[in-house]
Write an enzyme that holds these catalytic residues in place. Structure first.
Site, mmCIF file in Angstrom:
data_model
loop_
_atom_site.group_PDB
_atom_site.id
_atom_site.type_symbol
_atom_site.label_atom_id
_atom_site.label_comp_id
_atom_site.label_asym_id
_atom_site.label_seq_id
_atom_site.Cartn_x
_atom_site.Cartn_y
_atom_site.Cartn_z
ATOM 1 N N HIS A 92 36.466 42.720 47.993
ATOM 2 C CA HIS A 92 36.715 43.638 46.883
ATOM 3 C C HIS A 92 37.026 42.843 45.630
ATOM 4 O O HIS A 92 37.837 41.902 45.655
ATOM 5 C CB HIS A 92 37.890 44.565 47.200
ATOM 6 C CG HIS A 92 38.299 45.414 46.037
ATOM 7 N ND1 HIS A 92 39.479 45.226 45.345
ATOM 8 C CD2 HIS A 92 37.666 46.445 45.418
ATOM 9 C CE1 HIS A 92 39.564 46.116 44.375
ATOM 10 N NE2 HIS A 92 38.483 46.863 44.391
ATOM 11 N N SER A 93 36.384 43.181 44.512
ATOM 12 C CA SER A 93 36.621 42.531 43.231
ATOM 13 C C SER A 93 36.429 41.012 43.379
ATOM 14 O O SER A 93 35.410 40.573 43.908
ATOM 15 C CB SER A 93 38.009 42.924 42.719
ATOM 16 O OG SER A 93 38.146 42.664 41.348
ATOM 17 N N PHE A 94 37.383 40.180 42.935
ATOM 18 C CA PHE A 94 37.169 38.743 43.075
ATOM 19 C C PHE A 94 37.099 38.316 44.534
ATOM 20 O O PHE A 94 36.530 37.271 44.860
ATOM 21 C CB PHE A 94 38.273 37.957 42.358
ATOM 22 C CG PHE A 94 38.056 36.469 42.387
ATOM 23 C CD1 PHE A 94 36.935 35.897 41.790
ATOM 24 C CD2 PHE A 94 38.965 35.628 43.021
ATOM 25 C CE1 PHE A 94 36.723 34.517 41.826
ATOM 26 C CE2 PHE A 94 38.758 34.253 43.051
ATOM 27 C CZ PHE A 94 37.635 33.702 42.454
#
Length: 269
Positions: A92-94
């Site tokens: 998720h995300s980075f």
């Protein structure tokens, strides 16, 4: 049950079932606890492992890492005991960038990587690092968290809570801002990217750019929700996990379910 890695456990026992290990990585500053309960929405053939980076959650007594290679070494050590089994990665995300880099390492080591899932994440290929600058203040970090929308206001307003959270947040944002994609770094496995229709932090175009990071098949989906759609609200998380389950279907179709008390199909709500 979702297993949090790394764990001080005996060697992983040999398995007779034709299942798959799904390794999940949280976004900047977040904990593996976000993935709790995901196993209830996925086929019984999928074993879910949430990887806890240093400096948060069950590893809050450790120092967060600001060297990407050191962090990837740490994550790889957690995964390697399972490398003889079919595996997929989700970030998720980075955490999606970390999952991508980790999957690259595992593929190069000959591990059976079957798929990468990215959620609410700009493509690794679109990141060229930012020039060194001054270190952000605590208030600037809080403002950045507030803009993403995943941290409750009472937490942001609590000096005690933020004193616990900010070291990991600071380290992860440092890595995220300075990450530079190495041209030619391509996965062999398929990549599936998800974007939230109401995500104000990551554009649909930036999510679609994950397609240049693989030699395999690429698909991209838009699902309801904002930047944290994989976790809340439930109305956003459930269709996302059903889509993940569908993508994993071909890799788990030979599983009989005899070794597990869980249902053979995702939970329906």
């Amino acid at each position: 049950m979702v297993t949090v890695l790394p764990v001080p456990a005996p060697p992983v026992p040999a398995r007779s079932w034709a299942g798959l290990c799904l390794f999940c990585l949280p976004g900047a500053g977040a904990s593996a606890g976000l993935f709790g309960g995901w196993d209830r929405h996925l086929p019984a053939a999928v074993e879910v492992y949430a990887i806890e980076p240093p400096g948060r959650g069950l590893r809050s007594d450790e120092k967060p890492l600001t060297c990407l290679d050191d962090l990837l070494d740490d994550l790889q050590r957690a995964v390697m005991p399972y490398a003889r089994y079919p595996m997929a990665f989700l970030g998720h995300s980075f955490g999606a960038v970390l999952a991508f880099e980790l999957a690259l390492r595992l593929e190069r080591a000959g591990a059976p990587v079957r798929r990468l899932f990215t959620a609410a994440a700009r493509s690794a290929a679109g990141r060229d690092g930012s020039p060194p600058g001054r270190e952000p203040t605590d208030e600037e970090l809080k403002a950045r968290l507030r803009a993403l929308g995943g941290t409750p206001e009472p937490v942001l307003d609590s000096d005690e809570m933020m004193a616990l959270l900010l070291p990991a947040v600071r380290a992860d944002f440092f890595l995220a801002d300075r990450y530079r994609y190495r041209p030619g770094s391509l996965l062999a496995c398929p990549v599936t990217a998800f974007a939230g229709t109401e995500d104000q932090a990551v554009s649909w175009e930036a999510v679609q750019a994950w397609g240049v990071c693989t030699r395999g098949r690429f698909t991209a989906h838009q699902v309801p929700g904002g930047h944290f759609f994989p976790f809340f609200p439930q109305a956003a998380r459930t269709p996302f996990l059903r889509a993940v389950a569908e993508e994993l279907g071909p890799y788990t179709s030979s599983y009989t379910g005899a070794e597990s008390g869980r249902p053979d199909t995702p939970e329906r709500e």
